[in-house]
Design a protein around this motif. Structure first.
Motif, PDB file in Angstrom:
ATOM      1  N   ARG A  44      41.997 102.432  38.793  1.00  0.00           N
ATOM      2  CA  ARG A  44      41.200 101.815  39.859  1.00  0.00           C
ATOM      3  C   ARG A  44      39.748 102.257  39.751  1.00  0.00           C
ATOM      4  O   ARG A  44      39.451 103.360  39.331  1.00  0.00           O
ATOM      5  CB  ARG A  44      41.762 102.217  41.218  1.00  0.00           C
ATOM      6  N   LEU A  45      38.858 101.392  40.166  1.00  0.00           N
ATOM      7  CA  LEU A  45      37.421 101.652  40.051  1.00  0.00           C
ATOM      8  C   LEU A  45      36.813 102.365  41.254  1.00  0.00           C
ATOM      9  O   LEU A  45      35.661 102.763  41.199  1.00  0.00           O
ATOM     10  CB  LEU A  45      36.668 100.338  39.867  1.00  0.00           C
TER      11      LEU A  45
ATOM     12  N   ASP B 108      35.526  94.966  29.707  1.00  0.00           N
ATOM     13  CA  ASP B 108      36.566  95.768  29.055  1.00  0.00           C
ATOM     14  C   ASP B 108      37.387  96.444  30.143  1.00  0.00           C
ATOM     15  O   ASP B 108      37.130  97.592  30.508  1.00  0.00           O
ATOM     16  CB  ASP B 108      35.908  96.809  28.143  1.00  0.00           C
ATOM     17  N   PRO B 109      38.402  95.746  30.699  1.00  0.00           N
ATOM     18  CA  PRO B 109      39.146  96.263  31.852  1.00  0.00           C
ATOM     19  C   PRO B 109      39.841  97.601  31.563  1.00  0.00           C
ATOM     20  O   PRO B 109      40.395  97.813  30.494  1.00  0.00           O
ATOM     21  CB  PRO B 109      40.182  95.183  32.141  1.00  0.00           C
TER      22      PRO B 109
ATOM     23  N   ALA C  24      26.525  98.107  37.068  1.00  0.00           N
ATOM     24  CA  ALA C  24      26.770  98.155  35.618  1.00  0.00           C
ATOM     25  C   ALA C  24      28.201  98.585  35.328  1.00  0.00           C
ATOM     26  O   ALA C  24      28.854  98.033  34.429  1.00  0.00           O
ATOM     27  CB  ALA C  24      25.777  99.110  34.962  1.00  0.00           C
ATOM     28  N   LEU C  25      28.718  99.549  36.090  1.00  0.00           N
ATOM     29  CA  LEU C  25      30.108  99.978  35.895  1.00  0.00           C
ATOM     30  C   LEU C  25      31.084  98.839  36.192  1.00  0.00           C
ATOM     31  O   LEU C  25      32.069  98.644  35.474  1.00  0.00           O
ATOM     32  CB  LEU C  25      30.423 101.180  36.792  1.00  0.00           C
ATOM     33  N   TYR C  26      30.793  98.095  37.256  1.00  0.00           N
ATOM     34  CA  TYR C  26      31.668  96.991  37.635  1.00  0.00           C
ATOM     35  C   TYR C  26      31.694  95.909  36.546  1.00  0.00           C
ATOM     36  O   TYR C  26      32.767  95.444  36.150  1.00  0.00           O
ATOM     37  CB  TYR C  26      31.202  96.397  38.965  1.00  0.00           C
TER      38      TYR C  26
END
Length: 167
Positions: A57-58, A52-53, A44-46
């Protein structure tokens, strides 16, 4: 304080099962629920980041999301297994496993639910604190780690004699 009696569509196996017993009785669907929770949170986070970028960094967010998904998935699987102990969902498999396990303990002369080095008042307090706690995981996750004799079932169905019950 009297025990709360709740009617359920399936037989009650244990009103306050020990944590290790709940996990031992997990079904494959519980493990699938746990895995789905673990994968869903970072997924879901990805996808949220794709919609909405963010400028960061993720990597750390996805790791934290994986950890939180792992914990949340476990709590959901634990709750599903507890519902079967309470008779709130289909529990024929658990009922058969319980009967076999506790009948064997009774035949060997062992206490049905194990022994505890805790005084009786501590066991009672532990029971009162952990009973129905699976419904409150969202506020305060609490598990039953104390062996006690408060389980809401009749020990005679496992072959325990009346004399043994009074000891």
């Amino acid at each position: 304080m009297p025990n709360k009696v709740v009617t359920a569509p399936y037989p009650l196996i244990d009103a306050d099962p020990h944590t290790f017993r709940v996990v031992r009785y997990f079904r494959s669907s519980d493990y699938a629920t746990w895995a789905a929770g673990t994968a869903a949170f970072p997924g879901a986070l990805y996808f949220w980041n794709m919609a909405d970028p963010a400028k960061v960094r993720l990597r750390t967010s996805l790791r934290l999301g994986g950890f939180l998904g792992f914990i949340g998935g476990f709590l959901l699987a634990y709750q599903r297994s507890s519902f079967r102990f309470w008779g709130w969902s289909e529990n024929k498999r658990e009922e058969d496993m319980d009967l076999a396990e506790l009948s064997q303990r009774a035949a060997e002369g062992k206490p049905l639910y194990g022994t505890s080095s805790q005084p009786e008042w501590v066991q009672g307090t532990a029971y009162r604190n952990s009973a129905w706690s699976q419904l409150k995981f969202h506020a305060f996750p609490m598990f039953n780690f104390v062996n006690h004799q408060h389980h809401g079932t009749d020990p005679a169905k496992y072959g325990v004699k009346e004399k043994e019950l009074s000891d």
